[in-house]
Design a protein around this motif. Structure first.
Motif, PDB file in Angstrom:
ATOM      1  N   VAL A  84       0.843  -1.200   0.000  1.00 58.86           N
ATOM      2  CA  VAL A  84       0.000   0.000   0.000  1.00 58.86           C
ATOM      3  C   VAL A  84       0.877   1.248   0.000  1.00 58.86           C
ATOM      4  CG1 VAL A  84      -1.810   1.266   1.219  1.00 58.86           C
ATOM      5  CG2 VAL A  84      -1.807  -1.250   1.214  1.00 58.86           C
ATOM      6  N   ILE A  85       0.582   2.148  -0.913  1.00 64.20           N
ATOM      7  CA  ILE A  85       1.439   3.310  -1.121  1.00 64.20           C
ATOM      8  C   ILE A  85       0.986   4.537  -0.338  1.00 64.20           C
ATOM      9  CG2 ILE A  85       0.209   4.315  -3.086  1.00 64.20           C
ATOM     10  CD1 ILE A  85       2.939   4.781  -4.416  1.00 64.20           C
ATOM     11  N   LEU A  86      -0.225   4.531   0.207  1.00 60.72           N
ATOM     12  CA  LEU A  86      -0.809   5.759   0.752  1.00 60.72           C
ATOM     13  C   LEU A  86      -0.018   6.349   1.910  1.00 60.72           C
ATOM     14  CD1 LEU A  86      -4.636   4.972   0.621  1.00 60.72           C
ATOM     15  CD2 LEU A  86      -3.211   6.161  -1.050  1.00 60.72           C
ATOM     16  N   SER A  87       0.484   5.526   2.817  1.00 60.23           N
ATOM     17  CA  SER A  87       1.255   6.056   3.944  1.00 60.23           C
ATOM     18  C   SER A  87       2.550   6.703   3.463  1.00 60.23           C
ATOM     19  CB  SER A  87       1.557   4.943   4.945  1.00 60.23           C
ATOM     20  OG  SER A  87       0.370   4.410   5.469  1.00 60.23           O
ATOM     21  N   PHE A  88       3.157   6.103   2.444  1.00 59.45           N
ATOM     22  CA  PHE A  88       4.353   6.711   1.848  1.00 59.45           C
ATOM     23  C   PHE A  88       3.989   8.041   1.199  1.00 59.45           C
ATOM     24  CE2 PHE A  88       5.070   2.179   1.997  1.00 59.45           C
ATOM     25  CZ  PHE A  88       6.375   2.063   2.434  1.00 59.45           C
ATOM     26  N   TYR A  89       2.830   8.075   0.515  1.00 57.45           N
ATOM     27  CA  TYR A  89       2.370   9.308  -0.106  1.00 57.45           C
ATOM     28  C   TYR A  89       2.225  10.420   0.920  1.00 57.45           C
ATOM     29  CZ  TYR A  89       1.212   8.337  -4.971  1.00 57.45           C
ATOM     30  OH  TYR A  89       1.271   8.101  -6.308  1.00 57.45           O
ATOM     31  N   ALA A  90       1.694  10.060   2.089  1.00 61.32           N
ATOM     32  CA  ALA A  90       1.466  11.066   3.123  1.00 61.32           C
ATOM     33  C   ALA A  90       2.765  11.771   3.487  1.00 61.32           C
ATOM     34  CB  ALA A  90       0.862  10.395   4.356  1.00 61.32           C
ATOM     35  N   LEU A  91       3.817  10.991   3.712  1.00 61.37           N
ATOM     36  CA  LEU A  91       5.101  11.592   4.061  1.00 61.37           C
ATOM     37  C   LEU A  91       5.728  12.303   2.863  1.00 61.37           C
ATOM     38  CD1 LEU A  91       7.029  12.010   6.367  1.00 61.37           C
ATOM     39  CD2 LEU A  91       8.139   9.845   5.815  1.00 61.37           C
ATOM     40  N   LEU A  92       5.492  11.777   1.664  1.00 59.97           N
ATOM     41  CA  LEU A  92       6.004  12.429   0.458  1.00 59.97           C
ATOM     42  C   LEU A  92       5.394  13.822   0.283  1.00 59.97           C
ATOM     43  CD1 LEU A  92       6.051   9.433  -2.036  1.00 59.97           C
ATOM     44  CD2 LEU A  92       7.999  10.917  -1.542  1.00 59.97           C
ATOM     45  N   PHE A  93       4.097  13.940   0.520  1.00 57.54           N
ATOM     46  CA  PHE A  93       3.451  15.247   0.412  1.00 57.54           C
ATOM     47  C   PHE A  93       4.095  16.249   1.366  1.00 57.54           C
ATOM     48  CE2 PHE A  93      -0.526  13.276  -1.452  1.00 57.54           C
ATOM     49  CZ  PHE A  93      -0.460  13.998  -2.633  1.00 57.54           C
ATOM     50  N   LEU A  94       4.347  15.809   2.586  1.00 61.43           N
ATOM     51  CA  LEU A  94       4.955  16.704   3.573  1.00 61.43           C
ATOM     52  C   LEU A  94       6.399  17.046   3.186  1.00 61.43           C
ATOM     53  CD1 LEU A  94       3.645  15.103   6.891  1.00 61.43           C
ATOM     54  CD2 LEU A  94       2.694  17.043   5.621  1.00 61.43           C
ATOM     55  N   ALA A  95       7.105  16.080   2.605  1.00 62.41           N
ATOM     56  CA  ALA A  95       8.516  16.295   2.263  1.00 62.41           C
ATOM     57  C   ALA A  95       8.692  17.317   1.145  1.00 62.41           C
ATOM     58  CB  ALA A  95       9.158  14.965   1.865  1.00 62.41           C
ATOM     59  N   VAL A  96       7.792  17.312   0.160  1.00 61.98           N
ATOM     60  CA  VAL A  96       7.946  18.224  -0.985  1.00 61.98           C
ATOM     61  C   VAL A  96       7.136  19.502  -0.827  1.00 61.98           C
ATOM     62  CG1 VAL A  96       8.381  16.270  -2.519  1.00 61.98           C
ATOM     63  CG2 VAL A  96       6.060  17.189  -2.333  1.00 61.98           C
ATOM     64  N   LEU A  97       6.299  19.583   0.201  1.00 62.10           N
ATOM     65  CA  LEU A  97       5.448  20.756   0.381  1.00 62.10           C
ATOM     66  C   LEU A  97       6.231  22.070   0.434  1.00 62.10           C
ATOM     67  CD1 LEU A  97       2.644  21.934   0.808  1.00 62.10           C
ATOM     68  CD2 LEU A  97       2.845  21.390   3.260  1.00 62.10           C
ATOM     69  N   PRO A  98       7.411  22.128   1.086  1.00 63.70           N
ATOM     70  CA  PRO A  98       8.151  23.396   1.117  1.00 63.70           C
ATOM     71  C   PRO A  98       8.569  23.912  -0.261  1.00 63.70           C
ATOM     72  CG  PRO A  98       8.967  21.906   2.816  1.00 63.70           C
ATOM     73  CD  PRO A  98       8.041  21.114   1.949  1.00 63.70           C
ATOM     74  N   LEU A  99       8.463  23.080  -1.293  1.00 64.65           N
ATOM     75  CA  LEU A  99       8.905  23.481  -2.630  1.00 64.65           C
ATOM     76  C   LEU A  99       7.779  24.063  -3.480  1.00 64.65           C
ATOM     77  CD1 LEU A  99      11.000  20.268  -3.490  1.00 64.65           C
ATOM     78  CD2 LEU A  99      11.798  22.357  -2.351  1.00 64.65           C
ATOM     79  N   TYR A 100       6.578  24.189  -2.927  1.00 64.70           N
ATOM     80  CA  TYR A 100       5.418  24.463  -3.786  1.00 64.70           C
ATOM     81  C   TYR A 100       5.448  25.838  -4.450  1.00 64.70           C
ATOM     82  CZ  TYR A 100       2.894  27.602  -0.544  1.00 64.70           C
ATOM     83  OH  TYR A 100       2.492  28.658   0.248  1.00 64.70           O
ATOM     84  N   ARG A 101       6.263  26.769  -3.966  1.00 63.38           N
ATOM     85  CA  ARG A 101       6.303  28.102  -4.562  1.00 63.38           C
ATOM     86  C   ARG A 101       7.361  28.244  -5.659  1.00 63.38           C
ATOM     87  NH1 ARG A 101       5.644  32.476   0.419  1.00 63.38           N
ATOM     88  NH2 ARG A 101       3.646  31.692   1.220  1.00 63.38           N
ATOM     89  N   LEU A 102       8.148  27.218  -5.871  1.00 61.29           N
ATOM     90  CA  LEU A 102       9.242  27.315  -6.832  1.00 61.29           C
ATOM     91  C   LEU A 102       8.725  27.252  -8.270  1.00 61.29           C
ATOM     92  CD1 LEU A 102      11.897  25.010  -5.110  1.00 61.29           C
ATOM     93  CD2 LEU A 102      11.659  27.506  -4.975  1.00 61.29           C
ATOM     94  N   ARG A 103       9.541  27.759  -9.181  1.00 64.11           N
ATOM     95  CA  ARG A 103       9.178  27.756 -10.603  1.00 64.11           C
ATOM     96  C   ARG A 103       9.480  26.397 -11.233  1.00 64.11           C
ATOM     97  NH1 ARG A 103      11.521  33.633 -12.670  1.00 64.11           N
ATOM     98  NH2 ARG A 103      10.183  34.953 -11.327  1.00 64.11           N
TER      99      ARG A 103
END
Length: 373
Positions: A84-103
């Motif tokens: 099941v990938i969902l728990s990994f997805y949860a941490l992945l979302f948090l890990a890349v969230l600081p990058l959301y304003r980049l071009r």
């Protein structure tokens, strides 16, 4: 996804085996790239949200991650063969969230750097885990491990089927694509060109490296217990290292091998699929209309994902259906039944409701984000 989880094993060979093999690893990579795309939609596209709106968007992502973490471990507890990938997805979302304003360009560079550096880092860390006892101490201390009955954070980051360390580049690549104006002339062509180039570098580079470097093929074959590693440049039929992972493993591009070649090749395929779908939607409106049932499944992807795992648990562990429990051609009708059921269910549901059941619950769960100041 269904082909990888429900269909016959790729060792059945022939055209069926080849088609099934194309889904292995590449479907989950596409899933991850689209997850990065969706993250940008939540946080603002084409321009990132700022101020209070931006903080609310960040809060929505954090809440979604928490819900996905719980749901992922709940589905894992069913004990199916699906990783099941969902728990990994949860941490992945948090890990890349600081990058959301980049071009887009910056995100693309980060994704490329991650594809080069992260697999090497993961290889070193997994080696340290194999040779040292510190991982057991960390797991024993980890509250997530105790609650979930898994290896907790170590599994999510390093030892699991979808380690965050090497899956982050997929999401960042999807974020980069989302920052593009996909309606501009030539953008889809460049996206397809980039995808083709990455696929060639990934799979072609692995094919060359395994054959040019002395003893690479034999070392991989010996480590996995396979008779031959000739297909390791694109197929998971080679298996995984049984004990020690040799350095030569970094040359393969097999699905879920967590190597640079694998990340490049799978990202390339994902970009090609996205470019193709965008082109079809733009130039073939009649075909797009006929594909409405497929789009319906896409609008409730979380629901259909969770339901297929629950169905597998019910059919295999409760009813003990042989065609679900084996990997032979007898599983092919089950695969078709899963695809047809998901399509019919999604089409009927979206005909009356805007969101799928789990998507609606997720929307409600993120409601408190509106109160963020």
């Amino acid at each position: 996804m269904y082909a990888a989880h429900v269909g016959p094993d790729v060792t059945v060979g022939g055209p069926v085996g080849f088609l099934l093999e194309t889904a292995r690893g590449r479907s989950s990579a596409l899933f991850a790239v689209l997850a990065g795309f969706s993250l940008v939609i939540i946080t603002g596209r084409p321009r990132p949200r700022t101020g209070r709106s931006g903080r609310q968007a960040v809060a929505r992502v954090v809440i979604r991650a928490a819900v996905l973490m719980v749901l992922g471990y709940a589905l894992t507890a069913l004990g199916t063969d699906v990783a099941v990938i969902l728990s990994f997805y949860a941490l992945l979302f948090l890990a890349v969230l600081p990058l959301y304003r980049l071009r887009a360009g910056t995100l693309a560079l980060i994704a490329a750097a991650g594809a080069l550096v992260m697999p090497l880092s993961l290889y070193a860390i997994r080696g340290a885990i194999e040779t040292g006892g510190w991982a057991d101490a960390v797991t024993a201390w980890d509250p997530l491990a105790r609650i979930s009955g898994t290896d907790g954070v170590l599994e999510l980051l390093f030892t699991g089927e979808y380690p965050v360390l090497t899956w982050m580049p997929f999401l960042v690549a999807g974020m980069a694509v989302a920052r593009l104006d996909l309606t501009r002339p030539g953008v889809r062509s460049r996206l397809a060109l980039a995808g083709g180039t990455l696929a060639l570098l990934g799979y072609g580079g692995s094919w060359l490296a395994l054959r040019l470097l002395p003893h690479a093929l034999s070392t991989v074959a010996a480590a996995t217990g396979a008779g031959s590693a000739s297909s390791a440049w694109w197929s998971d039929t080679v298996g995984e290292p049984e004990t020690h992972t040799p350095l030569a493993w970094l040359l393969v591009a097999a699905p879920h091998s967590q190597t640079t070649f694998s990340l490049l090749g799978n990202t390339g395929v994902a970009l090609l699929v996205m470019a193709a779908c965008l082109t079809v939607a733009d130039r073939m409106p009649r075909l797009t209309a006929l594909a409405g049932p497929v789009a319906a499944v896409g609008t409730m992807a979380l629901t259909t994902y969770a339901l297929h795992i629950v169905a597998l648990w019910f059919l295999a562990d409760v009813w003990h259906v042989p065609a679900v429990e084996d990997d032979t051609m007898s599983a092919l009708p089950v695969l078709f039944a899963f695809i047809a059921s998901a399509t019919l269910l999604a089409t009927a549901w979206t005909g009356r409701f805007r969101r799928g059941p789990l998507e609606h619950l997720l929307h409600i769960a993120t409601g408190p984000a509106r109160h963020v100041r």
